[in-house]
Motif scaffolding. Structure first.
Motif, PDB file in Angstrom:
ATOM      1  N   TRP A  79       0.829  -1.210   0.000  1.00 18.76           N
ATOM      2  CA  TRP A  79       0.000   0.000   0.000  1.00 18.76           C
ATOM      3  C   TRP A  79       0.859   1.254   0.000  1.00 18.76           C
ATOM      4  O   TRP A  79       0.478   2.276  -0.569  1.00 18.76           O
ATOM      5  CB  TRP A  79      -0.960  -0.003   1.194  1.00 18.76           C
ATOM      6  N   GLU A  80       2.026   1.191   0.631  1.00 19.82           N
ATOM      7  CA  GLU A  80       2.934   2.357   0.635  1.00 19.82           C
ATOM      8  C   GLU A  80       3.246   2.804  -0.789  1.00 19.82           C
ATOM      9  O   GLU A  80       3.508   3.968  -1.038  1.00 19.82           O
ATOM     10  CB  GLU A  80       4.293   1.993   1.254  1.00 19.82           C
ATOM     11  N   LEU A  81       3.282   1.819  -1.705  1.00 18.40           N
ATOM     12  CA  LEU A  81       3.691   2.128  -3.076  1.00 18.40           C
ATOM     13  C   LEU A  81       2.537   2.133  -4.068  1.00 18.40           C
ATOM     14  O   LEU A  81       2.743   2.350  -5.266  1.00 18.40           O
ATOM     15  CB  LEU A  81       4.763   1.127  -3.520  1.00 18.40           C
ATOM     16  N   ALA A  82       1.322   1.908  -3.563  1.00 19.96           N
ATOM     17  CA  ALA A  82       0.179   1.768  -4.480  1.00 19.96           C
ATOM     18  C   ALA A  82      -0.042   3.027  -5.334  1.00 19.96           C
ATOM     19  O   ALA A  82      -0.267   2.941  -6.542  1.00 19.96           O
ATOM     20  CB  ALA A  82      -1.085   1.431  -3.695  1.00 19.96           C
ATOM     21  N   ALA A  83       0.052   4.190  -4.704  1.00 18.54           N
ATOM     22  CA  ALA A  83      -0.190   5.438  -5.452  1.00 18.54           C
ATOM     23  C   ALA A  83       0.905   5.633  -6.506  1.00 18.54           C
ATOM     24  O   ALA A  83       0.634   6.069  -7.632  1.00 18.54           O
ATOM     25  CB  ALA A  83      -0.230   6.625  -4.486  1.00 18.54           C
ATOM     26  N   THR A  84       2.134   5.311  -6.145  1.00 17.07           N
ATOM     27  CA  THR A  84       3.248   5.429  -7.097  1.00 17.07           C
ATOM     28  C   THR A  84       3.047   4.485  -8.282  1.00 17.07           C
ATOM     29  O   THR A  84       3.289   4.856  -9.445  1.00 17.07           O
ATOM     30  CB  THR A  84       4.586   5.066  -6.387  1.00 17.07           C
ATOM     31  N   VAL A  85       2.582   3.271  -7.976  1.00 18.01           N
ATOM     32  CA  VAL A  85       2.329   2.291  -9.050  1.00 18.01           C
ATOM     33  C   VAL A  85       1.300   2.858 -10.025  1.00 18.01           C
ATOM     34  O   VAL A  85       1.503   2.856 -11.248  1.00 18.01           O
ATOM     35  CB  VAL A  85       1.845   0.945  -8.437  1.00 18.01           C
ATOM     36  N   GLU A  86       0.218   3.407  -9.498  1.00 22.39           N
ATOM     37  CA  GLU A  86      -0.831   3.961 -10.364  1.00 22.39           C
ATOM     38  C   GLU A  86      -0.319   5.122 -11.208  1.00 22.39           C
ATOM     39  O   GLU A  86      -0.579   5.207 -12.402  1.00 22.39           O
ATOM     40  CB  GLU A  86      -2.008   4.437  -9.513  1.00 22.39           C
ATOM     41  N   GLN A  87       0.424   6.025 -10.536  1.00 19.02           N
ATOM     42  CA  GLN A  87       0.957   7.187 -11.279  1.00 19.02           C
ATOM     43  C   GLN A  87       1.874   6.731 -12.410  1.00 19.02           C
ATOM     44  O   GLN A  87       1.823   7.234 -13.530  1.00 19.02           O
ATOM     45  CB  GLN A  87       1.764   8.087 -10.335  1.00 19.02           C
ATOM     46  N   THR A  88       2.707   5.757 -12.105  1.00 19.23           N
ATOM     47  CA  THR A  88       3.649   5.255 -13.115  1.00 19.23           C
ATOM     48  C   THR A  88       2.903   4.678 -14.308  1.00 19.23           C
ATOM     49  O   THR A  88       3.198   5.005 -15.465  1.00 19.23           O
ATOM     50  CB  THR A  88       4.568   4.177 -12.484  1.00 19.23           C
ATOM     51  N   LEU A  89       1.914   3.828 -14.021  1.00 21.46           N
ATOM     52  CA  LEU A  89       1.156   3.195 -15.109  1.00 21.46           C
ATOM     53  C   LEU A  89       0.418   4.257 -15.930  1.00 21.46           C
ATOM     54  O   LEU A  89       0.436   4.235 -17.163  1.00 21.46           O
ATOM     55  CB  LEU A  89       0.156   2.176 -14.550  1.00 21.46           C
TER      56      LEU A  89
END
Ligand code: Z5A
Ligand code: MG
Length: 237
Positions: A79-89
Protein backbone atom coordinates in the motif's frame (compact mmCIF):
# COMPACT_ATOMS: atom_id res chain seq x y z
CA UNK A 1 12.57 5.74 -30.18
CA UNK A 2 9.39 4.05 -28.94
CA UNK A 3 6.44 6.29 -28.12
CA UNK A 4 4.84 6.26 -24.65
CA UNK A 5 1.68 4.13 -24.51
CA UNK A 6 -1.62 5.49 -23.12
CA UNK A 7 -1.23 3.38 -20.02
CA UNK A 8 1.57 1.08 -19.00
CA UNK A 9 1.11 -2.63 -18.32
CA UNK A 10 1.46 -3.95 -14.80
CA UNK A 11 3.41 -7.20 -15.01
CA UNK A 12 3.94 -9.27 -11.87
CA UNK A 13 6.35 -12.17 -11.51
CA UNK A 14 5.37 -14.71 -8.86
CA UNK A 15 6.53 -18.15 -7.80
CA UNK A 16 8.21 -20.28 -5.20
CA UNK A 17 11.49 -19.33 -3.61
CA UNK A 18 14.42 -19.79 -5.98
CA UNK A 19 12.14 -20.22 -8.98
CA UNK A 20 14.17 -17.49 -10.68
CA UNK A 21 11.86 -14.49 -10.29
CA UNK A 22 14.59 -11.91 -9.69
CA UNK A 23 16.75 -13.36 -12.47
CA UNK A 24 13.86 -13.20 -14.93
CA UNK A 25 12.74 -9.76 -13.77
CA UNK A 26 16.25 -8.46 -14.53
CA UNK A 27 16.27 -10.16 -17.94
CA UNK A 28 12.86 -8.75 -18.81
CA UNK A 29 13.87 -5.25 -17.73
CA UNK A 30 16.97 -5.42 -19.92
CA UNK A 31 14.87 -6.63 -22.86
CA UNK A 32 12.43 -3.74 -22.49
CA UNK A 33 15.09 -1.11 -21.88
CA UNK A 34 17.12 -2.25 -24.89
CA UNK A 35 14.02 -1.58 -27.02
CA UNK A 36 13.54 1.85 -25.41
CA UNK A 37 10.25 0.70 -23.93
CA UNK A 38 9.56 2.77 -20.77
CA UNK A 39 9.61 0.51 -17.73
CA UNK A 40 10.04 0.74 -13.98
CA UNK A 41 10.93 -2.02 -11.55
CA UNK A 42 9.39 -2.78 -8.13
CA UNK A 43 10.14 -5.58 -5.75
CA UNK A 44 8.14 -6.76 -2.75
CA UNK A 45 9.01 -6.82 0.00
CA UNK A 46 10.58 -3.41 -0.57
CA UNK A 47 13.07 -3.73 2.26
CA UNK A 48 14.13 -0.05 2.10
CA UNK A 49 11.07 1.65 3.62
CA UNK A 50 10.61 1.70 7.43
CA UNK A 51 7.96 -1.04 7.12
CA UNK A 52 10.26 -2.93 4.75
CA UNK A 53 13.04 -2.81 7.32
CA UNK A 54 10.77 -4.46 9.90
CA UNK A 55 9.94 -7.16 7.35
CA UNK A 56 13.62 -7.65 6.55
CA UNK A 57 14.50 -8.06 10.22
CA UNK A 58 11.69 -10.63 10.59
CA UNK A 59 12.72 -12.61 7.50
CA UNK A 60 16.31 -12.80 8.76
CA UNK A 61 14.97 -14.07 12.11
CA UNK A 62 16.38 -11.02 13.90
CA UNK A 63 12.92 -10.24 15.27
CA UNK A 64 9.75 -12.17 15.90
CA UNK A 65 6.20 -11.09 15.08
CA UNK A 66 2.74 -12.61 15.28
CA UNK A 67 1.79 -14.19 11.93
CA UNK A 68 -1.10 -11.76 11.49
CA UNK A 69 1.13 -8.76 12.18
CA UNK A 70 3.80 -9.71 9.65
CA UNK A 71 1.07 -10.41 7.08
CA UNK A 72 -0.37 -6.92 7.56
CA UNK A 73 3.11 -5.41 7.29
CA UNK A 74 3.69 -7.15 3.94
CA UNK A 75 0.37 -5.72 2.76
CA UNK A 76 1.14 -2.24 4.16
CA UNK A 77 4.44 -2.39 2.28
CA UNK A 78 2.47 -2.74 -0.96
CA UNK A 79 0.00 0.00 0.00
CA UNK A 80 2.93 2.36 0.63
CA UNK A 81 3.69 2.13 -3.08
CA UNK A 82 0.18 1.77 -4.48
CA UNK A 83 -0.19 5.44 -5.45
CA UNK A 84 3.25 5.43 -7.10
CA UNK A 85 2.33 2.29 -9.05
CA UNK A 86 -0.83 3.96 -10.36
CA UNK A 87 0.96 7.19 -11.28
CA UNK A 88 3.65 5.26 -13.11
CA UNK A 89 1.16 3.20 -15.11
CA UNK A 90 -0.97 6.26 -15.94
CA UNK A 91 2.14 8.08 -17.18
CA UNK A 92 2.54 5.36 -19.81
CA UNK A 93 5.39 3.50 -18.15
CA UNK A 94 5.19 -0.28 -17.70
CA UNK A 95 5.95 -1.91 -14.38
CA UNK A 96 7.77 -5.17 -13.83
CA UNK A 97 7.16 -6.29 -10.26
CA UNK A 98 9.01 -9.06 -8.44
CA UNK A 99 6.34 -10.61 -6.11
CA UNK A 100 3.03 -8.97 -5.14
CA UNK A 101 -0.13 -9.73 -3.17
CA UNK A 102 -0.20 -13.35 -4.36
CA UNK A 103 3.01 -14.00 -2.39
CA UNK A 104 1.31 -12.45 0.61
CA UNK A 105 -1.56 -14.93 0.54
CA UNK A 106 0.53 -17.94 -0.50
CA UNK A 107 3.07 -17.64 2.30
CA UNK A 108 0.82 -16.66 5.20
CA UNK A 109 -1.90 -19.19 4.35
CA UNK A 110 0.77 -21.92 4.27
CA UNK A 111 1.99 -21.34 7.80
CA UNK A 112 1.30 -23.87 10.56
CA UNK A 113 -0.93 -21.27 12.28
CA UNK A 114 -3.49 -21.96 9.50
CA UNK A 115 -4.68 -18.40 9.03
CA UNK A 116 -7.64 -18.66 6.61
CA UNK A 117 -7.05 -17.87 2.95
CA UNK A 118 -9.85 -15.28 2.88
CA UNK A 119 -8.44 -13.48 5.89
CA UNK A 120 -5.09 -13.29 4.10
CA UNK A 121 -6.68 -11.79 1.01
CA UNK A 122 -8.59 -9.02 2.78
CA UNK A 123 -5.91 -6.34 3.38
CA UNK A 124 -4.86 -6.45 -0.29
CA UNK A 125 -8.36 -5.99 -1.69
CA UNK A 126 -8.49 -2.96 -4.02
CA UNK A 127 -4.74 -2.66 -4.58
CA UNK A 128 -3.87 -1.87 -8.23
CA UNK A 129 -4.34 -5.16 -10.08
CA UNK A 130 -1.71 -6.54 -12.42
CA UNK A 131 -2.56 -7.06 -16.07
CA UNK A 132 -0.35 -10.12 -16.32
CA UNK A 133 0.91 -12.55 -13.69
CA UNK A 134 3.86 -14.67 -14.75
CA UNK A 135 3.88 -17.55 -12.31
CA UNK A 136 7.19 -19.41 -12.34
CA UNK A 137 6.48 -22.99 -11.38
CA UNK A 138 9.15 -25.26 -9.99
CA UNK A 139 9.15 -28.28 -7.71
CA UNK A 140 10.39 -27.45 -4.20
CA UNK A 141 12.91 -30.26 -4.67
CA UNK A 142 14.44 -28.63 -7.74
CA UNK A 143 14.35 -25.16 -6.18
CA UNK A 144 16.33 -26.51 -3.25
CA UNK A 145 19.22 -27.39 -5.57
CA UNK A 146 19.66 -23.70 -6.41
CA UNK A 147 21.93 -21.28 -4.56
CA UNK A 148 21.07 -19.65 -1.23
CA UNK A 149 18.11 -21.86 -0.33
CA UNK A 150 17.33 -22.12 3.38
CA UNK A 151 18.91 -18.86 4.53
CA UNK A 152 15.62 -17.18 5.46
CA UNK A 153 12.35 -18.15 7.08
CA UNK A 154 9.92 -20.17 4.94
CA UNK A 155 12.69 -21.71 2.87
CA UNK A 156 11.92 -25.28 3.84
CA UNK A 157 10.62 -27.90 1.43
CA UNK A 158 7.48 -28.72 3.44
CA UNK A 159 6.42 -25.07 3.59
CA UNK A 160 7.20 -24.58 -0.10
CA UNK A 161 4.99 -27.54 -1.01
CA UNK A 162 2.06 -25.89 0.78
CA UNK A 163 2.89 -22.53 -0.85
CA UNK A 164 2.71 -24.19 -4.27
CA UNK A 165 -0.75 -25.55 -3.44
CA UNK A 166 -2.03 -22.08 -2.50
CA UNK A 167 -0.60 -20.62 -5.72
CA UNK A 168 -2.49 -23.36 -7.61
CA UNK A 169 -5.70 -22.33 -5.89
CA UNK A 170 -5.17 -18.66 -6.87
CA UNK A 171 -4.35 -19.69 -10.44
CA UNK A 172 -7.62 -21.64 -10.75
CA UNK A 173 -9.55 -18.80 -9.17
CA UNK A 174 -7.99 -16.18 -11.47
CA UNK A 175 -8.53 -18.25 -14.59
CA UNK A 176 -12.12 -19.23 -13.78
CA UNK A 177 -14.50 -17.49 -16.15
CA UNK A 178 -16.79 -15.24 -14.15
CA UNK A 179 -19.99 -13.65 -15.28
CA UNK A 180 -19.81 -10.31 -13.44
CA UNK A 181 -18.21 -7.12 -14.76
CA UNK A 182 -15.32 -7.34 -12.35
CA UNK A 183 -14.15 -10.58 -13.91
CA UNK A 184 -13.57 -8.82 -17.26
CA UNK A 185 -10.86 -6.85 -15.56
CA UNK A 186 -9.15 -9.88 -14.06
CA UNK A 187 -5.46 -10.32 -14.59
CA UNK A 188 -4.15 -12.92 -17.00
CA UNK A 189 -2.32 -15.71 -15.14
CA UNK A 190 0.36 -17.57 -17.10
CA UNK A 191 2.15 -20.57 -15.64
CA UNK A 192 5.73 -21.04 -16.80
CA UNK A 193 7.89 -24.11 -16.25
CA UNK A 194 10.78 -22.52 -14.35
CA UNK A 195 12.79 -25.73 -14.11
CA UNK A 196 14.38 -25.04 -17.50
CA UNK A 197 17.40 -22.90 -18.43
CA UNK A 198 17.40 -19.15 -17.71
CA UNK A 199 17.37 -18.53 -21.49
CA UNK A 200 14.40 -20.81 -22.20
CA UNK A 201 12.33 -19.39 -19.37
CA UNK A 202 13.22 -15.85 -20.53
CA UNK A 203 12.14 -16.61 -24.10
CA UNK A 204 8.76 -17.91 -22.96
CA UNK A 205 8.24 -14.91 -20.70
CA UNK A 206 8.85 -12.59 -23.62
CA UNK A 207 6.22 -14.38 -25.74
CA UNK A 208 3.64 -13.56 -23.07
CA UNK A 209 4.86 -10.03 -22.30
CA UNK A 210 5.24 -8.70 -25.86
CA UNK A 211 1.49 -8.24 -26.54
CA UNK A 212 1.23 -6.15 -23.35
CA UNK A 213 3.98 -3.69 -24.24
CA UNK A 214 2.84 -2.59 -27.69
CA UNK A 215 3.07 1.18 -28.46
CA UNK A 216 -0.73 1.43 -28.29
CA UNK A 217 -0.59 0.59 -24.57
CA UNK A 218 -3.38 -0.90 -22.50
CA UNK A 219 -6.85 0.46 -23.20
CA UNK A 220 -8.71 -0.79 -20.10
CA UNK A 221 -8.39 1.18 -16.86
CA UNK A 222 -6.18 -0.06 -14.05
CA UNK A 223 -8.04 -2.85 -12.26
CA UNK A 224 -8.43 -3.27 -8.52
CA UNK A 225 -7.62 -6.56 -6.89
CA UNK A 226 -10.45 -8.81 -5.70
CA UNK A 227 -13.17 -6.15 -5.51
CA UNK A 228 -15.67 -8.95 -6.13
CA UNK A 229 -14.65 -10.40 -2.75
CA UNK A 230 -15.89 -7.45 -0.75
CA UNK A 231 -18.83 -8.33 1.49
CA UNK A 232 -22.03 -7.44 -0.33
CA UNK A 233 -24.08 -6.45 2.67
CA UNK A 234 -25.30 -3.25 1.13
CA UNK A 235 -22.65 -1.31 2.99
CA UNK A 236 -20.95 1.42 1.00
CA UNK A 237 -17.22 1.08 1.60
N1 Z5A B 1 6.82 -12.90 1.33
C1 Z5A B 1 5.69 -13.04 2.14
O1 Z5A B 1 5.64 -13.89 3.03
N2 Z5A B 1 4.63 -12.19 1.96
C2 Z5A B 1 4.64 -11.24 1.00
O2 Z5A B 1 3.65 -10.48 0.87
C3 Z5A B 1 5.81 -11.11 0.15
C4 Z5A B 1 6.86 -11.97 0.35
C5 Z5A B 1 5.86 -10.04 -0.91
C6 Z5A B 1 11.42 -13.02 0.80
O3 Z5A B 1 11.08 -12.67 -0.52
C7 Z5A B 1 10.29 -13.79 1.44
O4 Z5A B 1 9.16 -12.95 1.65
C8 Z5A B 1 9.77 -14.93 0.59
C9 Z5A B 1 8.27 -14.72 0.48
C10 Z5A B 1 7.98 -13.77 1.56
N3 Z5A B 1 9.92 -16.19 1.23
N4 Z5A B 1 10.88 -16.71 1.64
N5 Z5A B 1 11.73 -17.23 2.12
P1 Z5A B 1 12.17 -12.26 -1.57
O5 Z5A B 1 11.47 -12.04 -2.87
O6 Z5A B 1 12.96 -11.13 -1.00
O7 Z5A B 1 13.09 -13.55 -1.66
P2 Z5A B 1 14.48 -13.64 -2.46
O8 Z5A B 1 15.55 -13.58 -1.48
O9 Z5A B 1 14.51 -12.74 -3.64
O10 Z5A B 1 14.47 -15.09 -3.03
P3 Z5A B 1 13.53 -15.66 -4.08
O11 Z5A B 1 12.59 -14.62 -4.54
O12 Z5A B 1 12.90 -16.83 -3.47
O13 Z5A B 1 14.39 -16.15 -5.29
P4 Z5A B 1 14.06 -15.89 -6.83
O14 Z5A B 1 14.06 -14.45 -7.09
O15 Z5A B 1 12.86 -16.65 -7.26
O16 Z5A B 1 15.28 -16.57 -7.56
P5 Z5A B 1 16.61 -15.89 -8.11
O17 Z5A B 1 17.22 -15.05 -7.09
O18 Z5A B 1 16.40 -15.31 -9.45
O19 Z5A B 1 17.49 -17.18 -8.34
C11 Z5A B 1 17.87 -18.00 -7.25
C12 Z5A B 1 19.15 -18.80 -7.62
O20 Z5A B 1 18.84 -19.69 -8.69
C13 Z5A B 1 20.30 -17.90 -8.12
O21 Z5A B 1 21.50 -18.49 -7.75
C14 Z5A B 1 20.13 -17.97 -9.65
O22 Z5A B 1 21.34 -17.76 -10.32
C15 Z5A B 1 19.61 -19.38 -9.84
N6 Z5A B 1 18.74 -19.52 -10.99
C16 Z5A B 1 17.75 -18.66 -11.42
N7 Z5A B 1 17.14 -19.16 -12.50
C17 Z5A B 1 17.73 -20.34 -12.78
C18 Z5A B 1 17.51 -21.34 -13.79
N8 Z5A B 1 16.55 -21.20 -14.74
N9 Z5A B 1 18.28 -22.45 -13.78
C19 Z5A B 1 19.24 -22.62 -12.82
N10 Z5A B 1 19.52 -21.71 -11.84
C20 Z5A B 1 18.74 -20.59 -11.82
MG1 MG C 1 14.01 -12.90 -5.68
Amino acid sequence: MATKPSRGAFIVIEGLDRSGKSTQAATLLERLQSRNIPVKFHKFPDRVTPIGQMIDSYLRSKSDLDDHVIHLLFSANRWELAATVEQTLNSGTHIVCDRYAFSGIAFTASKPSQIPFEWCRTPDISLPAPDLILYLDISPNKAKERGGYGEERYEQEEMQTRVREVYRRMREETMAVGSNRESENRPQWVEIDAGRSVEDVGKEIWIHVEPFVQPSGISKPIGRLWMDRLPSAGVTL
